[in-house]
Write an enzyme that holds these catalytic residues in place. Sequence first.
Site, mmCIF file in Angstrom:
data_model
loop_
_atom_site.group_PDB
_atom_site.id
_atom_site.type_symbol
_atom_site.label_atom_id
_atom_site.label_comp_id
_atom_site.label_asym_id
_atom_site.label_seq_id
_atom_site.Cartn_x
_atom_site.Cartn_y
_atom_site.Cartn_z
ATOM 1 C CB SER A 108 -0.900 0.011 1.244
ATOM 2 O OG SER A 108 -1.489 1.279 1.422
ATOM 3 C CB SER A 109 0.467 4.533 -1.625
ATOM 4 O OG SER A 109 -0.745 5.010 -1.102
ATOM 5 C CB CYS A 110 -0.450 3.959 3.953
ATOM 6 S SG CYS A 110 -0.402 2.247 4.525
ATOM 7 N N GLY A 111 2.591 2.783 3.051
ATOM 8 C CA GLY A 111 3.879 2.313 3.511
ATOM 9 C C GLY A 111 3.821 1.488 4.771
ATOM 10 C CG LEU A 112 2.708 2.543 8.104
ATOM 11 C CD1 LEU A 112 1.963 3.287 9.202
ATOM 12 C CD2 LEU A 112 4.077 2.114 8.591
#
Length: 268
Positions: A108-112
Site C-alpha cells: 500500500s502507498s501508506c507504507g505500513l
Amino acid sequence: MRPLFETLDVTALDTPDALLALNVADEVPVRLVFNSIFPHGTMMLTPDDLEDFAFGYCLTEQIVDSAEQIRAVTIADEGDGLALHITITGERLALLLRRRPRAQTGHSSCGLCGSDEVPAPDAVGCAPFAWDGTITADAVRNALQALEACQTLNAATRMVHGAAWADPQGRIVLTREDVGRHNALDKLIGARMRDAILPSGGICVLTSRYSFEMALKTVRAGMDTVVAVSAPTGRALKLAERMNQTVIAIARPHRQFVFCGARRLVGR
C-alpha cells in the site's frame, strides 16, 4: 497520459426516466520498479502527477533522503496499468535491496499496511521540529477557504482527496489530488521536493482524516503544521506531540480545533 476521469450516463433514482451525465475518477495499477531490476510493488493511483508521486513516495518511505538521489523517473504503459521506473543512486539502491529483499505484492502507498514492521511514535528517524516559526489563525482560515477552489479534479468528480501547501499567510501555492489520500499527500510532497522556489515554511492542508501513516509522511517531509478536514487518530497525535508538530483538525473555515502544538499558533 491516461484520462483522469470518464463521463458516464446513469439513471437518476428519484426520476427513473431521467439520465444524468456524471464524471467518475479513474484509478490504475502503477507498478514501481527501481533501477530496472527491483520491482517494489503496485499502487492504485489516479494517473496524474506520477513523477511527483515517485519523489514523494521515495522520501516518505525513506528510500531516498533528497531529490538529488533520484536520477530519473519514466512512465511506461503496460496495457491495463502503468509502470513507474525510478532510477536512484547506487548507494540508495543497495540500502533498499538490503531492507526489502523481495518485491512487496499489494504493498500500500501508506507504507505500513502489509509491512513487517510499524515504527513506534518515538522511533521514526527524525528530529523534533524547532519552535522557531509561527502560524496565525487567519492564515489557517484563509487556506481552508481557498481549498475547495483549488481541487479541480474533485470539482469534476466529487470523489478524490486533496493535499495542499499554503504559504505562511494561508495562500495555497500547490495542490495535488488522488483517489487515495496517501497518494495525494505523496504527490504534494514530491512536488515540493522538485520545486526549489516554494517556501519551506507553511501549512499542509488535507481533505482527509489524519491517521498515523499520514503523520509519518508529513513528519518525514518536514511539515511542522498540518490542517485536516477530518479528525486525527490517537497514534497520529502521539507522533505529532513527540515531534512538536501542530495539528489542527475537524477544520472548517468558520471553526477549527487545535489538537496539539498550539505553541506555534498566534492571534487566536
